[in-house]
Design a protein around this motif. Structure first.
Motif, PDB file in Angstrom:
ATOM      1  N   LEU A  18       0.828  -1.202   0.000  1.00 51.31           N
ATOM      2  CA  LEU A  18       0.000   0.000   0.000  1.00 51.31           C
ATOM      3  C   LEU A  18       0.863   1.253   0.000  1.00 51.31           C
ATOM      4  O   LEU A  18       0.938   1.984   0.977  1.00 51.31           O
ATOM      5  CB  LEU A  18      -0.913  -0.015   1.229  1.00 51.31           C
ATOM      6  N   TYR A  19       1.547   1.493  -1.112  1.00 49.87           N
ATOM      7  CA  TYR A  19       2.401   2.671  -1.236  1.00 49.87           C
ATOM      8  C   TYR A  19       2.584   3.011  -2.699  1.00 49.87           C
ATOM      9  O   TYR A  19       2.170   2.274  -3.575  1.00 49.87           O
ATOM     10  CB  TYR A  19       3.761   2.444  -0.566  1.00 49.87           C
ATOM     11  N   SER A  20       3.212   4.160  -2.939  1.00 49.61           N
ATOM     12  CA  SER A  20       3.577   4.585  -4.285  1.00 49.61           C
ATOM     13  C   SER A  20       5.092   4.614  -4.383  1.00 49.61           C
ATOM     14  O   SER A  20       5.777   4.844  -3.382  1.00 49.61           O
ATOM     15  CB  SER A  20       3.043   5.994  -4.561  1.00 49.61           C
ATOM     16  N   LEU A  99      -4.234   4.689   6.593  1.00 55.04           N
ATOM     17  CA  LEU A  99      -3.975   5.355   5.324  1.00 55.04           C
ATOM     18  C   LEU A  99      -5.188   5.407   4.410  1.00 55.04           C
ATOM     19  O   LEU A  99      -5.276   6.283   3.556  1.00 55.04           O
ATOM     20  CB  LEU A  99      -2.817   4.670   4.587  1.00 55.04           C
ATOM     21  N   GLY A 100      -6.099   4.460   4.543  1.00 53.06           N
ATOM     22  CA  GLY A 100      -7.227   4.437   3.627  1.00 53.06           C
ATOM     23  C   GLY A 100      -6.727   4.325   2.203  1.00 53.06           C
ATOM     24  O   GLY A 100      -5.919   3.453   1.888  1.00 53.06           O
ATOM     25  N   SER A 101      -7.127   5.260   1.341  1.00 52.95           N
ATOM     26  CA  SER A 101      -6.703   5.199  -0.060  1.00 52.95           C
ATOM     27  C   SER A 101      -5.412   5.973  -0.331  1.00 52.95           C
ATOM     28  O   SER A 101      -4.926   5.971  -1.458  1.00 52.95           O
ATOM     29  CB  SER A 101      -7.814   5.732  -0.962  1.00 52.95           C
ATOM     30  N   ALA A 102      -4.850   6.628   0.685  1.00 56.57           N
ATOM     31  CA  ALA A 102      -3.596   7.363   0.502  1.00 56.57           C
ATOM     32  C   ALA A 102      -2.468   6.383   0.204  1.00 56.57           C
ATOM     33  O   ALA A 102      -2.396   5.304   0.786  1.00 56.57           O
ATOM     34  CB  ALA A 102      -3.265   8.177   1.750  1.00 56.57           C
ATOM     35  N   ARG A 103      -1.599   6.750  -0.705  1.00 54.10           N
ATOM     36  CA  ARG A 103      -0.474   5.903  -1.087  1.00 54.10           C
ATOM     37  C   ARG A 103       0.817   6.712  -1.121  1.00 54.10           C
ATOM     38  O   ARG A 103       1.380   6.983  -2.174  1.00 54.10           O
ATOM     39  CB  ARG A 103      -0.709   5.254  -2.461  1.00 54.10           C
ATOM     40  N   PRO A 104       1.318   7.107   0.072  1.00 60.29           N
ATOM     41  CA  PRO A 104       2.580   7.838   0.083  1.00 60.29           C
ATOM     42  C   PRO A 104       3.736   6.941  -0.328  1.00 60.29           C
ATOM     43  O   PRO A 104       3.644   5.711  -0.224  1.00 60.29           O
ATOM     44  CB  PRO A 104       2.722   8.264   1.553  1.00 60.29           C
ATOM     45  N   ALA A 105       4.812   7.546  -0.786  1.00 59.85           N
ATOM     46  CA  ALA A 105       6.038   6.779  -1.003  1.00 59.85           C
ATOM     47  C   ALA A 105       6.444   6.227   0.358  1.00 59.85           C
ATOM     48  O   ALA A 105       6.248   6.886   1.386  1.00 59.85           O
ATOM     49  CB  ALA A 105       7.129   7.682  -1.565  1.00 59.85           C
ATOM     50  N   SER A 106       6.979   5.017   0.382  1.00 63.01           N
ATOM     51  CA  SER A 106       7.226   4.373   1.670  1.00 63.01           C
ATOM     52  C   SER A 106       8.486   3.534   1.665  1.00 63.01           C
ATOM     53  O   SER A 106       8.870   2.978   0.637  1.00 63.01           O
ATOM     54  CB  SER A 106       6.055   3.462   2.035  1.00 63.01           C
ATOM     55  N   THR A 107       9.082   3.450   2.839  1.00 60.85           N
ATOM     56  CA  THR A 107      10.221   2.569   3.077  1.00 60.85           C
ATOM     57  C   THR A 107       9.944   1.792   4.351  1.00 60.85           C
ATOM     58  O   THR A 107       9.427   2.347   5.326  1.00 60.85           O
ATOM     59  CB  THR A 107      11.521   3.384   3.238  1.00 60.85           C
TER      60      THR A 107
END
Length: 131
Positions: A18-20, A99-107
């Motif tokens: 679940l990320y971008s 996060l719901g539908s949010a897709r922040p960049a993630s590590t």
């Protein structure tokens, strides 16, 4: 004005969760750099167990966002630390709930230990909100 744009090039494998891969922000605005949040409540009590600590840490992070006049949709980068890779399946469900539908960049980092031996989860983030 668009707040942010998720970047997902077809030349790269799709995200594994679940990320971008990246989030591009546009224009001028406010940046918020959120320090690592852990599973302690306002009274300083540490939640017991991975899921409880993860929920409390995310609750803390959302509270910091709200205090700055921001929302989860303003997150552009999230870094998560945990001390036991076997907790990964639980992490996805907890994270999705916040996060719901949010897709922040993630590590995601699985570390041998965090700053205190009783901590098993920590999350930090960067948020952006256009003017």
């Amino acid at each position: 004005m668009t707040r942010s744009q998720c970047i997902a090039p077809d030349t790269v494998a799709p995200p594994a969760g679940l990320y971008s891969h990246a989030v591009l922000t546009h224009g001028t605005g406010r940046w918020l750099h959120i320090a690592g949040q852990i599973g302690t409540d306002r009274a300083g009590q540490l939640a017991q167990g991975f899921e409880a600590q993860a929920h409390q840490a995310w609750t803390n992070l959302v509270g910091v966002l709200q205090a700055a006049g921001m929302e989860v949709s303003d997150l552009v980068k999230v870094t998560t630390y945990l001390t036991d890779a076997t907790d990964l399946p639980k992490l996805g469900a907890v994270r999705a709930g916040y996060l719901g539908s949010a897709r922040p960049a993630s590590t995601l980092v699985v570390a041998a230990a965090l700053a205190h031996p009783d901590w098993c989860f920590e999350v930090e983030a960067i948020a952006f909100r256009p003017d």
